[in-house]
Design an enzyme around this catalytic site. Structure first.
Site, PDB file in Angstrom:
ATOM      1  N   HIS A 228       0.876  -1.193   0.000  1.00 60.64           N
ATOM      2  CA  HIS A 228       0.000   0.000   0.000  1.00 60.64           C
ATOM      3  C   HIS A 228       0.911   1.240   0.000  1.00 60.64           C
ATOM      4  O   HIS A 228       1.807   1.348  -0.829  1.00 60.64           O
ATOM      5  CB  HIS A 228      -0.918  -0.119   1.225  1.00 60.64           C
ATOM      6  CG  HIS A 228      -2.083   0.828   1.279  1.00 60.64           C
ATOM      7  ND1 HIS A 228      -2.497   1.591   0.226  1.00 60.64           N
ATOM      8  CD2 HIS A 228      -2.947   1.136   2.305  1.00 60.64           C
ATOM      9  CE1 HIS A 228      -3.555   2.321   0.592  1.00 60.64           C
ATOM     10  NE2 HIS A 228      -3.845   2.059   1.848  1.00 60.64           N
ATOM     11  N   HIS A 267      -2.166  -2.223  -9.510  1.00 63.27           N
ATOM     12  CA  HIS A 267      -3.212  -1.685  -8.635  1.00 63.27           C
ATOM     13  C   HIS A 267      -4.424  -2.598  -8.706  1.00 63.27           C
ATOM     14  O   HIS A 267      -4.731  -3.141  -9.763  1.00 63.27           O
ATOM     15  CB  HIS A 267      -3.608  -0.272  -9.083  1.00 63.27           C
ATOM     16  CG  HIS A 267      -4.264   0.500  -7.999  1.00 63.27           C
ATOM     17  ND1 HIS A 267      -5.612   0.417  -7.755  1.00 63.27           N
ATOM     18  CD2 HIS A 267      -3.749   1.335  -7.064  1.00 63.27           C
ATOM     19  CE1 HIS A 267      -5.905   1.183  -6.722  1.00 63.27           C
ATOM     20  NE2 HIS A 267      -4.798   1.743  -6.278  1.00 63.27           N
ATOM     21  N   ASP A 321       2.573   5.659  -6.306  1.00 65.18           N
ATOM     22  CA  ASP A 321       3.836   5.627  -5.563  1.00 65.18           C
ATOM     23  C   ASP A 321       5.073   5.626  -6.457  1.00 65.18           C
ATOM     24  O   ASP A 321       6.186   5.752  -5.952  1.00 65.18           O
ATOM     25  CB  ASP A 321       3.873   4.377  -4.663  1.00 65.18           C
ATOM     26  CG  ASP A 321       2.885   4.488  -3.513  1.00 65.18           C
ATOM     27  OD1 ASP A 321       2.687   5.607  -3.021  1.00 65.18           O
ATOM     28  OD2 ASP A 321       2.308   3.461  -3.121  1.00 65.18           O
TER      29      ASP A 321
END
Ligand code: ACO
Length: 385
Positions: A228, A267, A321
Site C-alpha cells: 500500500h 493496482h 507511488d
C-alpha cells in the site's frame, strides 16, 4: 472429529470486487484511469485547488466559498501546534523506529494526552478532531523528520498555507514557489482513494464505535505496508540502488524474468494509467531536471517503459507511488518520510469516510471459511506426545 462442507460457500480472496458500503465521497474509475473527489476530477483539483480546499470538499461535500475557506484554513492553522509533551515522549522512545511507527504512536499520544478527548464522540466532535488531526499530523511528520536528522522542531507559521507551512516546518525556511505548489499538489492527490486498505481499516475500527484516533492509527498501520502506501519508500530505494539506465535495464529484465513484483506498479482497481502517477510524472521530470536528479528520472522512465511493454495487457502500470518519491527526493526529503507524508494527506479521506459511514453505521463483521476440524477430543497434557 468432523469437517464442515464448504463447497457451497463462495468467497473472494482479498475482498476483490466486494462492495462494502455506498459513498458520495469519491470514486475511482479504474477502467478509464480517473479519480474523483465528490464528483470533481482530481486532475482539475490538482491544477486549480489547494489541500485546504480539497479537505473541505471531502469533509463537507462542496467546494467552500471564500469566507468558508478562510475560516477553515484559519482553524487548521490554529491547530498546528502539538502539546509539548507529545513530542517529548515520542522522541524519548527507546529504539529508533520507522517514522510511520512514530506517526502512529504520535497520534495515539495526541489522544491519550488530551484530557478533553471523550471516548463517546458525536459526529460533530469527530469532525473537529479530524480537522485537528489534519493539522497535527503534518506537524508530527515534520517534527519526526527533523528529529531523525537531530534537528530541533520548528514552530508552525500560521500565516502560511498548509503545504507551505509543512515545508517550512521540515526545513526551517520557506520553500521555493514551485516546491510549495508541488507539495500542495501531492497532498491533494493523496487525500482520498476509494475503499483502499487503510481507509477500510479506519472504517472497520470506526464501525465498532471506537474513537477517531483509533481509526486513524489503524489507517496509519495499514498504509505503512509496502503493498500500500509503503511502496513509495521502496521505489526510491530501488531507483537509488541503480546507478545507470543500463543497470536499470538489467534490473527490470531480471525482475520480469523471475516474476518479481516491481514496486510502484500495479493496482487492484486501476487497469489504466493511474491519473495521479501521470500528474506526478510531469512534476518529477521538471523537479529532477531542476535539482540535478535527472539520471534518477531516466532510470525510472527506463523501468516504466519495460514494465509497460511486459505487463500493460495485465493492467500493470505505474501507480501513485512510482513518481511521487522522485518529487519528494528532489525536494530534499528522506525516503523514510514519504509514507508519513502520504498519511498526513490521506487523513482527510479517512476521516471523511469514517464520518459518512457512521451516519448509517453497521458493524463490519465478515466471516471466514473454516477448514479445520471440529469436535476434536481434548487430551490431557500428560497424555500428549
Ligand atoms: N510487478 C510485477 N507483477 C505484478 C505487480 C508488480 N508491481 N503487481 C501485480 N503483479 C502481478 C502479480 O505477480 C500477479 O501475477 P500472476 O497473475 O501471474 O500471479 C498479478 O499481477 C496480480 O497481482 P496481485 O498482487 O494478486 O494483484 P492485486 O490486485 O492484489 O495487486 C498490488 C495490487 C498489491 C498493489 C500489486 O500490484 C503490488 O503488489 N504492487 C507493488 C506494490 C505497490 O506498488 N503498491 C502500491 C499500490 S498503490 C497504493 O496502495 C497507494
Amino acid at each position: 472429529m468432523r469437517y464442515i462442507s464448504n463447497e457451497e460457500i463462495q468467497f473472494t480472496k482479498g475482498l476483490e470486487g466486494v462492495v462494502s458500503n455506498s459513498t458520495q465521497i469519491g470514486y475511482v474509475d479504474g477502467e478509464a484511469g480517473k479519480l474523483y473527489y465528490r464528483g470533481y476530477d482530481v486532475a482539475d483539483l490538482a491544477e486549480h485547488s489547494t489541500y485546504e480546499e480539497t479537505a473541505y470538499l471531502l469533509f463537507y461535500g462542496k467546494l467552500p466559498n471564500q469566507k468558508e475557506l478562510a475560516a477553515f484554513s484559519k482553524k487548521l492553522a490554529s491547530y498546528r501546534a502539538l502539546p509539548s509533551d507529545v513530542l517529548d515522549r515520542l522522541v524519548d522512545m527507546p529504539c529508533p523506529c520507522h517514522p510511520m511507527s512514530m506517526l502512529r504512536t504520535g497520534v495515539s499520544l495526541l489522544e491519550c494526552m488530551d484530557e478533553s478527548c471523550p471516548i463517546a464522540e458525536d459526529l460533530e466532535s469527530k469532525k473537529e478532531y479530524g480537522i485537528r488531526l489534519i493539522a497535527q499530523m503534518a506537524t508530527l511528520t515534520a517534527d519526526i523528520a527533523r528529529h531523525r536528522e537531530n534537528l530541533p522542531p520548528i514552530e508552525p507559521d500560521p500565516s502560511l498555507s498548509h503545504a507551505a507551512n509543512f515545508l517550512y516546518m521540515l526545513n526551517g525556511k520557506r520553500g521555493e514557489p514551485l516546491a510549495e505548489r508541488v507539495m500542495d499538489v501531492a497532498l491533494i492527490l493523496h487525500a482520498d482513494h476509494g475503499m483502499n486498505a487503510s481507509t477500510f481499516a479506519s472504517m472497520v475500527v470506526a464501525s465498532t464505535l471506537s474513537d477517531l484516533y483509533s481509526s486513524v492509527t489503524a489507517g496509519i498501520g495499514s498504509l505503512k505496508g509496502p503493498l500500500h502506501g509503503g511502496a513509495n519508500e521502496r521505489v526510491i530505494q530501488m531507483l537509488k540502488s541503480l546507478s545507470s539506465v543500463e543497470e536499470a535495464e538489467t534490473f527490470v529484465e531480471r525482475a520480469i524474468s523471475k516474476k518479481e513484483k516491481i514496486m510502484g506498479f500495479g493496482h487492484r482497481v486501476y487497469k489504466a494509467y493511474d491519473p495521479r502517477a501521470k500528474i506526478f510524472q510531469g512534476y518529477a521530470r521538471e523537479l529532477t531536471e531542476l535539482t540535478g536528479n535527472d539520471s534518477l528520472f531516466a532510470i525510472a522512465r527506463t523501468i516504466e517503459k519495460r514494465v509497460i511493454e511486459a505487463y500493460a495487457d495485465k493492467g500493470i502500470l505505474p501507480n501513485v507511488d512510482f513518481y511521487s518519491g522522485l518529487i519528494y527526493h528532489s525536494l530534499g526529503i528522506d525516503g523514510s518520510i514519504f509514507t508519513p507524508i502520504f498519511a498526513a494527506s490521506r487523513i482527510a479521506g479517512w476521516v471523511a469516510r469514517v464520518i459518512e459511514y457512521l451516519e448509517d453505521n453497521r458493524l463490519f463483521r465478515p466471516r471466514a471459511i473454516y477448514q479445520g476440524p471440529l469436535d476434536v477430543p481434548y487430551v490431557p497434557i500428560e497424555e500428549r506426545e
